[in-house]
Design a protein around this motif. Structure first.
Motif, mmCIF file in Angstrom:
data_model
loop_
_atom_site.group_PDB
_atom_site.id
_atom_site.type_symbol
_atom_site.label_atom_id
_atom_site.label_comp_id
_atom_site.label_asym_id
_atom_site.label_seq_id
_atom_site.Cartn_x
_atom_site.Cartn_y
_atom_site.Cartn_z
ATOM 1 N N ALA A 28 21.438 -3.762 8.130
ATOM 2 C CA ALA A 28 22.303 -2.699 8.234
ATOM 3 C C ALA A 28 23.627 -3.755 8.336
ATOM 4 O O ALA A 28 25.110 -3.206 7.879
ATOM 5 C CB ALA A 28 22.790 -1.884 9.261
ATOM 6 N N ALA A 29 23.733 -4.506 8.399
ATOM 7 C CA ALA A 29 25.143 -5.639 8.840
ATOM 8 C C ALA A 29 25.446 -6.108 7.693
ATOM 9 O O ALA A 29 26.234 -5.731 7.336
ATOM 10 C CB ALA A 29 24.915 -6.646 9.850
ATOM 11 N N GLY A 88 26.882 -2.617 6.148
ATOM 12 C CA GLY A 88 27.593 -2.555 6.426
ATOM 13 C C GLY A 88 28.990 -3.386 6.350
ATOM 14 O O GLY A 88 30.414 -2.643 5.948
ATOM 15 N N GLY A 145 23.818 7.553 11.444
ATOM 16 C CA GLY A 145 23.641 6.139 11.671
ATOM 17 C C GLY A 145 22.433 6.302 12.236
ATOM 18 O O GLY A 145 21.816 5.526 11.576
ATOM 19 N N VAL A 182 20.873 4.401 9.134
ATOM 20 C CA VAL A 182 20.853 3.021 9.025
ATOM 21 C C VAL A 182 19.741 2.849 10.250
ATOM 22 O O VAL A 182 19.742 0.915 10.096
ATOM 23 C CB VAL A 182 22.479 3.183 9.885
ATOM 24 C CG1 VAL A 182 22.890 1.587 9.965
ATOM 25 C CG2 VAL A 182 23.291 3.475 8.595
ATOM 26 N N SER A 209 28.974 4.911 3.496
ATOM 27 C CA SER A 209 29.795 3.499 4.053
ATOM 28 C C SER A 209 29.807 3.586 4.743
ATOM 29 O O SER A 209 30.009 2.769 6.178
ATOM 30 C CB SER A 209 30.604 2.766 2.852
ATOM 31 O OG SER A 209 30.112 2.982 1.477
ATOM 32 N N TRP A 210 30.631 5.007 5.520
ATOM 33 C CA TRP A 210 31.395 5.134 6.830
ATOM 34 C C TRP A 210 30.769 5.210 7.705
ATOM 35 O O TRP A 210 30.633 4.724 8.890
ATOM 36 C CB TRP A 210 32.758 6.300 6.733
ATOM 37 C CG TRP A 210 33.804 6.176 5.596
ATOM 38 C CD1 TRP A 210 33.982 6.392 5.024
ATOM 39 C CD2 TRP A 210 35.033 5.510 6.783
ATOM 40 N NE1 TRP A 210 34.928 7.046 4.732
ATOM 41 C CE2 TRP A 210 35.883 5.950 5.183
ATOM 42 C CE3 TRP A 210 34.965 4.510 7.802
ATOM 43 C CZ2 TRP A 210 37.388 5.200 5.540
ATOM 44 C CZ3 TRP A 210 35.826 3.562 7.214
ATOM 45 C CH2 TRP A 210 37.650 4.460 7.393
ATOM 46 N N LEU A 263 27.959 2.729 8.179
ATOM 47 C CA LEU A 263 27.608 2.300 8.236
ATOM 48 C C LEU A 263 28.578 0.808 9.047
ATOM 49 O O LEU A 263 28.030 -0.264 9.660
ATOM 50 C CB LEU A 263 27.155 1.449 6.759
ATOM 51 C CG LEU A 263 25.723 1.088 5.685
ATOM 52 C CD1 LEU A 263 26.296 0.731 4.618
ATOM 53 C CD2 LEU A 263 24.984 1.088 6.272
ATOM 54 N N VAL A 264 30.062 1.192 8.093
ATOM 55 C CA VAL A 264 30.729 0.776 9.138
ATOM 56 C C VAL A 264 30.469 0.343 9.985
ATOM 57 O O VAL A 264 31.240 0.020 11.249
ATOM 58 C CB VAL A 264 31.969 1.038 8.358
ATOM 59 C CG1 VAL A 264 33.322 1.022 8.987
ATOM 60 C CG2 VAL A 264 32.435 0.629 6.897
ATOM 61 N N SER A 282 28.913 1.773 12.039
ATOM 62 C CA SER A 282 27.639 1.367 13.096
ATOM 63 C C SER A 282 27.643 -0.356 13.147
ATOM 64 O O SER A 282 26.840 -0.788 13.859
ATOM 65 C CB SER A 282 26.404 1.474 12.681
ATOM 66 O OG SER A 282 25.626 2.879 12.227
ATOM 67 N N LEU A 283 28.537 -0.729 12.251
ATOM 68 C CA LEU A 283 28.673 -2.522 11.614
ATOM 69 C C LEU A 283 28.626 -2.974 13.707
ATOM 70 O O LEU A 283 28.643 -4.351 13.799
ATOM 71 C CB LEU A 283 30.086 -2.289 10.917
ATOM 72 C CG LEU A 283 29.784 -4.259 10.757
ATOM 73 C CD1 LEU A 283 28.629 -4.479 9.814
ATOM 74 C CD2 LEU A 283 30.957 -4.698 9.945
ATOM 75 N N THR A 286 25.822 -3.133 14.933
ATOM 76 C CA THR A 286 24.154 -3.859 14.278
ATOM 77 C C THR A 286 24.479 -5.628 13.347
ATOM 78 O O THR A 286 23.796 -6.230 13.844
ATOM 79 C CB THR A 286 23.953 -3.305 12.528
ATOM 80 O OG1 THR A 286 25.365 -3.555 12.109
ATOM 81 C CG2 THR A 286 24.107 -2.128 12.559
#
Length: 300
Positions: free
Chosen positions: A57-58, A61, A88, A92, A196-197, A199-200, A202-203, A206
């Protein structure tokens, strides 16, 4: 620019060209996802499930953040943050972690058959979250497709595990919720922007978790590294670009039935790449499922 499609309660009001494009895009997403569980099975042989979940995920992200910056995507509105958090949680973190845990107890082939439940989960959450109302014949074909997958799973007769099976069931529920929520949101943001959002956003979690769970030894072999690369780039990002676009254009309940093909595509890959046994009845069961997918598409 955002891709904006007006919400609809039935795919019958979606233009035919958009519906066909949605099914094509959704099928490409399913082809990418079909290798996810076999790749995860390979990856958990070298990495712990928690690190694998956080790392994939990172990595995705960071790639998603670069994509958003490069294409100058507009920021999501405040009202979009809640749905993005659900995406997410479902796709994710939830699905990758639970499947990685399940694959510590069961084979890739055994876990793959549970994916036949994803269309029903996605359709139900589509009804609850997006207001879709498919015709009764849709549910008939969906049920028949689910029964075909269940019958095929029983025919496998593989040794199971209660912990593995419960993990897979929970993963399916969270994934279905994430698919339905992401598809509805894709109508406002666009498919690639949604994943994409998600993942971001959740960054921070993660990336911190990946750093905190770094393995002591990195000599895990190239197959585990290749599997980690696949699930990070394709399973977590590229596949969702096509999948969410397909669900948004063709309808959650209708295009979601393509997931019925995923168990059989995944089993074929498990047999070819992992050398796991595949039952001779696979082709017959696949033909039944394809007919159910066609029927569901017609009546969605």
């Amino acid at each position: 620019m955002r891709t904006i499609l007006k919400p609809t309660n039935s795919t019958s009001t979606i233009p035919a060209r958009a519906t066909h494009a949605g099914w094509g895009s959704g099928l490409l997403g399913i082809l990418i996802f079909s290798a996810s569980l076999p790749a995860t099975w390979v990856a958990v042989a070298g990495f712990a499930p928690l690190f694998l979940t956080a790392a994939r995920a990172a990595i995705a992200g960071l790639l998603g953040a670069g994509l958003l910056l490069a294409l100058r995507a507009p920021r999501p509105l405040r009202r979009d943050l809640g749905p993005l958090a659900i995406v997410g949680l479902g796709v994710v973190i939830g699905f990758p972690l639970l499947t990685a845990l399940a694959l510590r107890h069961v084979t890739a082939a055994h876990s793959i058959v549970f994916l036949g439940l994803l269309p029903l989960a996605t359709a139900v959450f589509g009804v609850l979250r997006d207001g879709e109302r498919p015709r009764p014949a849709f549910w008939l074909f969906s049920g028949l497709g689910g029964l075909a997958v269940a019958g095929f799973a029983l025919a496998q007769g593989g040794a199971g595990s209660l912990a593995g099976d419960l993990s897979m069931l929970a993963a399916i529920l969270l994934c279905g919720l994430g698919y339905a929520e992401g598809a509805a949101l894709s109508r406002r943001l666009g498919g690639w922007q949604v994943i994409s959002w998600a993942l971001v956003l959740s960054l921070p979690v993660t990336l911190a978790l990946a750093l905190a769970t770094l393995p002591e030894a990195w000599d895990v072999g190239w197959p585990a590294w290749a599997a980690l690369a696949y699930v990070s780039v394709f399973s977590m990002l590229v596949g969702f670009v096509f999948w969410y676009r397909g669900l948004a254009l063709g309808g959650i309940a209708g295009v979601g039935q393509l997931q019925l093909l995923q168990p059989f595509l995944g089993l074929a890959l498990a047999g070819l790449l992992l050398h796991e046994p595949v039952a001779p009845g696979m082709l017959l069961a696949t033909a039944v499922v394809v007919l159910c997918v066609a029927g569901a598409k017609r009546h969605a």
